[in-house]
Design an enzyme around this catalytic site. Sequence first.
Site, PDB file in Angstrom:
ATOM      1  N   CYS A 172      33.573  79.094  50.946  1.00 50.24           N
ATOM      2  CA  CYS A 172      32.837  80.115  50.194  1.00 50.24           C
ATOM      3  C   CYS A 172      31.979  80.965  51.127  1.00 50.24           C
ATOM      4  O   CYS A 172      31.825  82.173  50.910  1.00 50.24           O
ATOM      5  CB  CYS A 172      31.982  79.454  49.116  1.00 50.24           C
ATOM      6  SG  CYS A 172      32.986  78.599  47.875  1.00 50.24           S
ATOM      7  N   THR A 173      31.455  80.349  52.165  1.00 45.35           N
ATOM      8  CA  THR A 173      30.670  81.106  53.149  1.00 45.35           C
ATOM      9  C   THR A 173      31.571  82.078  53.898  1.00 45.35           C
ATOM     10  O   THR A 173      31.228  83.255  54.064  1.00 45.35           O
ATOM     11  CB  THR A 173      29.966  80.142  54.128  1.00 45.35           C
ATOM     12  OG1 THR A 173      29.070  79.308  53.379  1.00 45.35           O
ATOM     13  CG2 THR A 173      29.187  80.906  55.181  1.00 45.35           C
TER      14      THR A 173
END
Length: 154
Positions: free
Chosen positions: A43-44
């Site tokens: 997600c980062t």
Amino acid sequence: MTVGQKAPQFELLASNGEKVKLSDYQGKNVVLYFYPKDMTPGCTTQACDFRDQHENFEDLDAVILGVSPDPIERHEKFRDKHGLPFLLLVDEDHQVAEKYGVWKLKKNFGKEYMGIERSTFIIDKEGNLVKEWRKVRVKGHVEEALEYIQENLS
């Protein structure tokens, strides 16, 4: 929900502390992406890829909105840590994820649980869903979404 139809409307709290409605962006293209959890590696990477291409999306009159079930405090920390120039929306009760069909049974290391299936939706200036990607693989995805808008909506 199918491509060609009006995108489901929603109102959610955003990482700037304000309520945001999809209809607020009428007249702009919207990249609505659902992701499982702030501060996780995939997600980062995805958020930073959108950050790095943010100006290119803006040049195409496109707004990026990220959605996850994380609370506002976690969104704020995630946004600040990575310098994200777009809004992250709070969907703690996963009502919007359910509307978009991305709240799914998932399996990880033999455990089953409900969570977000990483997905991206492109909504045109009239509010129609024009493209969707489900079960997104992070690598190269943001460029693919940008290319779609360049070729079809600019």
